[in-house]
Write an enzyme that holds these catalytic residues in place. Structure first.
Site, mmCIF file in Angstrom:
data_model
loop_
_atom_site.group_PDB
_atom_site.id
_atom_site.type_symbol
_atom_site.label_atom_id
_atom_site.label_comp_id
_atom_site.label_asym_id
_atom_site.label_seq_id
_atom_site.Cartn_x
_atom_site.Cartn_y
_atom_site.Cartn_z
ATOM 1 N N GLY A 148 41.621 51.140 38.996
ATOM 2 C CA GLY A 148 42.567 50.727 37.969
ATOM 3 C C GLY A 148 42.407 49.280 37.576
ATOM 4 C CB CYS A 149 44.558 46.374 38.235
ATOM 5 S SG CYS A 149 46.059 47.169 37.600
ATOM 6 C CB VAL A 150 39.738 46.268 41.020
ATOM 7 C CG1 VAL A 150 38.298 45.852 41.301
ATOM 8 C CG2 VAL A 150 40.679 45.631 42.041
#
Length: 203
Positions: A148-150
């Site tokens: 996701g955010c990585v």
């Protein structure tokens, strides 16, 4: 009609390291690292420990460390459609119980904490201008979640002209399969995926 197909050299080039790295710790907060959290990971401790080593190394050599958190206004007024797709994001509302948005590791004095509402740490934030202002050319990415955010942050790092180095041991996800498959795809197209010893050596 012919179809263009990738050949052996189409993927897996290397971005390499520049001269001025910074560490960005993506969303390493209690919602993920507490096992009973809304996004509780099955085994967050190794990634937390590896991230601490990266942060310590960066601090020791004077490299910037930047942290990110997700935070929404009371009533989720700025959560957009994201919170409809992932309702558990409501835990990051300022009026939500549980303090799930608290960072698991403590930022040092003067280390920026970037507040974001979406997956990428660059979208709608000052992160790119902050890093450019610090002269950073390489972004060492750690945190959660890998898929996701990585992933979104590493992809946007490339878009903004930084060399993203995603540290395998310093990221985590809901399952090992998600973690490994997303790292493989990032390494093929958008970032260099590196092991912790290599990242520590460059910091």
């Amino acid at each position: 009609m012919s179809v263009l197909r990738p050949h052996g050299s189409a993927f897996s080039g290397r971005l390499g390291w520049g001269r001025a790295p910074a560490v960005v710790v993506v969303d390493l907060v209690r919602a993920y690292t507490d096992r009973d959290g809304p996004f509780g990971l099955p085994d967050p401790e190794p990634a937390v420990a590896a991230t601490q080593l990266l942060v310590d190394a960066a601090r020791a050599d004077g490299h910037p460390v930047v942290w990110t958190v997700v935070r929404y206004a009371p009533g989720l007024a700025d959560a957009g459609l994201f919170v409809h797709k992932v309702p558990a994001l409501a835990c990051f509302g300022e009026d939500a119980p549980g303090h799930w948005g608290e960072l698991t590791l403590k930022p040092g004095a003067g280390e920026p904490v970037v507040v974001k509402q979406y997956a990428s740490a660059f979208f709608g934030t000052t992160l790119a201008s902050t890093l450019h202002g610090l002269g950073v050319d390489t972004l060492v990415v750690a945190g959660v979640s890998t898929s996701g955010c990585v992933r979104a942050t590493a992809t946007d790092a490339l878009n903004y002209g930084f060399r993203p180095q995603v540290v395998r041991q310093a990221c985590a996800d809901r399952t090992p399969a998600l973690h490994d498959s997303n790292l493989a795809d990032l390494d093929a197209k958008y970032a260099d995926v590196v092991d912790l010893p290599e990242a520590l050596a460059h910091l």
